[in-house]
Design an enzyme around this catalytic site. Structure first.
Site, short mmCIF file in Angstrom:
data_model
loop_
_atom_site.label_atom_id
_atom_site.label_comp_id
_atom_site.label_asym_id
_atom_site.label_seq_id
_atom_site.Cartn_x
_atom_site.Cartn_y
_atom_site.Cartn_z
N ASP A 153 0.85 -1.14 -0.18
CA ASP A 153 0.10 0.06 0.06
C ASP A 153 0.79 1.30 -0.07
OD1 ASP A 153 0.80 -0.10 2.50
OD2 ASP A 153 -1.24 0.17 3.45
N SER A 154 1.99 0.94 -0.04
CA SER A 154 3.20 2.34 -0.32
C SER A 154 2.77 2.60 -1.76
CB SER A 154 4.75 1.55 -0.20
OG SER A 154 4.92 0.36 -1.06
N ASP A 213 -1.01 -6.28 -0.30
CA ASP A 213 -1.16 -5.47 0.99
C ASP A 213 -2.62 -5.14 1.22
OD1 ASP A 213 0.08 -4.59 3.40
OD2 ASP A 213 1.32 -3.11 2.11
N LYS A 237 -1.17 -9.49 2.86
CA LYS A 237 -0.37 -8.68 4.11
C LYS A 237 -1.29 -8.31 4.90
CE LYS A 237 3.31 -5.72 3.85
NZ LYS A 237 2.70 -4.76 4.81
N GLU A 254 -1.22 -5.67 8.37
CA GLU A 254 -0.27 -4.82 9.58
C GLU A 254 -1.21 -5.18 10.79
OE1 GLU A 254 0.24 -0.65 8.84
OE2 GLU A 254 1.06 -1.16 6.84
N GLU A 291 9.16 -4.27 10.74
CA GLU A 291 9.48 -2.87 9.95
C GLU A 291 10.17 -1.98 11.29
OE1 GLU A 291 6.87 -1.21 7.42
OE2 GLU A 291 7.90 0.96 7.32
#
Ligand code: KIV
Length: 279
Positions: A43-44, A82, A112, A114, A181
């Site tokens: 999602d960057s 993501d 993915k 978070e 991270e």
């Protein structure tokens, strides 16, 4: 054996794994041909390509659009989608629907997630529906507000312990891997040693089972920020800017286009055209 299974079973075999982000077909193809093990449609995307101030604005539709492009470019790679904040914020049912979109519509292999308030409930649902999940702990950009929040996590024992517990919880609920991270390398080393599943580090030191970077950071295309953990392997921004400036110069000076960039036609056809055009 599937790529996903090879990756899951690779812990403690002394092999390091490489993961990079790709949000489009040519980049995904480049990574696949270069032998990168895993591709992340991160999602960057929001900050690197779409011009949002953070990753929090990215929608699920935008992620799917780019995930499909990445899959078109890399047919054989293990690709992870993501889950963006907007794809999970309404709770576990929404998260499940979003994960299914990555797998059914974009043909990705895994998602993915978070660490966050609903992570355990979401993981339980994913496990029931056999969705392969990569966890993400430490600095979790979806919960960061403002640029000041992009700091190392886990420098204090209590915070390090919470990160460790989050990673363990992901593992206990079926995650096949965890991204660590921006945490101290010593903490990452302990987490990597204590988990049975592989860890992928970004700003987490060399002990992780694998490493991930954002492609545009590595290639020197995205230069708004330069986190300490990014190693720039090229300065493509400069190369591209020079190319664009040269193009402009050439157009202004008449050096481009030349004969070799132009098309011709038979004289007889041109004469006919000329007659018609001059009536
Ligand atoms: O969105 C992303 O690119 C990521 C990586 C930095 C791990 O989550």
């Amino acid at each position: 054996m599937s790529l996903l299974n090879q990756f899951i079973q690779a812990k403690n075999q002394g092999r390091k794994w490489t993961m990079l982000t790709a949000y489009d077909a040519p980049t995904a193809e480049l990574l696949e041909n270069a032998g990168i093990d895993l591709i992340l449609v991160g999602d960057s995307l929001g900050m690197v390509l779409l011009g949002y101030p953070s990753t929090r604005e990215v929608t699920m539709d935008e992620m799917i659009h780019h995930a499909k492009a990445a899959r078109r470019g890399a047919r054989h790679s293990l690709i992870v989608g993501d889950l963006p904040l907007k794809g999970i914020e309404k709770g576990p049912r929404q998260a499940l629907a979003s994960a299914r979109r990555f797998i059914k519509e974009a043909h990705l292999d895994a998602v993915k997630l978070e660490w966050g308030k609903d992570a355990v409930e979401i993981m339980k649902l994913f496990s029931k529906h056999r969705i392969p999940v990569m966890g993400h702990v430490g600095l979790t950009p979806q919960t960061v507000k403002g640029r000041d929040g992009f700091k190392v996590r886990g420098r204090e024992a209590l915070c390090a312990m919470k990160i460790f517990m989050a990673a363990k919880t992901f593992e206990a609920n079926g995650a096949f891997s965890v991204v660590l991270e921006c945490i101290p390398k010593a903490v990452a080393s302990i987490i990597t040693g204590r988990l049975k599943i592989p860890t992928i580090g970004i700003g987490a030191g060399p002990a992780c089972d694998g490493q991930v970077l954002v492609f545009q950071d590595l290639a020197g295309i995205f230069k708004k920020f330069h986190p300490r953990f990014v190693k720039r392997y090229a300065d493509l921004d400069r190369v591209m800017r020079r190319a664009v400036e040269s193009y402009k110069q050439d157009v202004l000076s008449g050096k481009f286009p030349k004969n070799e960039h132009s098309f011709s036609m038979k004289t007889a056809e041109f004469d006919l055209f000329l007659k018609g055009a001059c009536v």
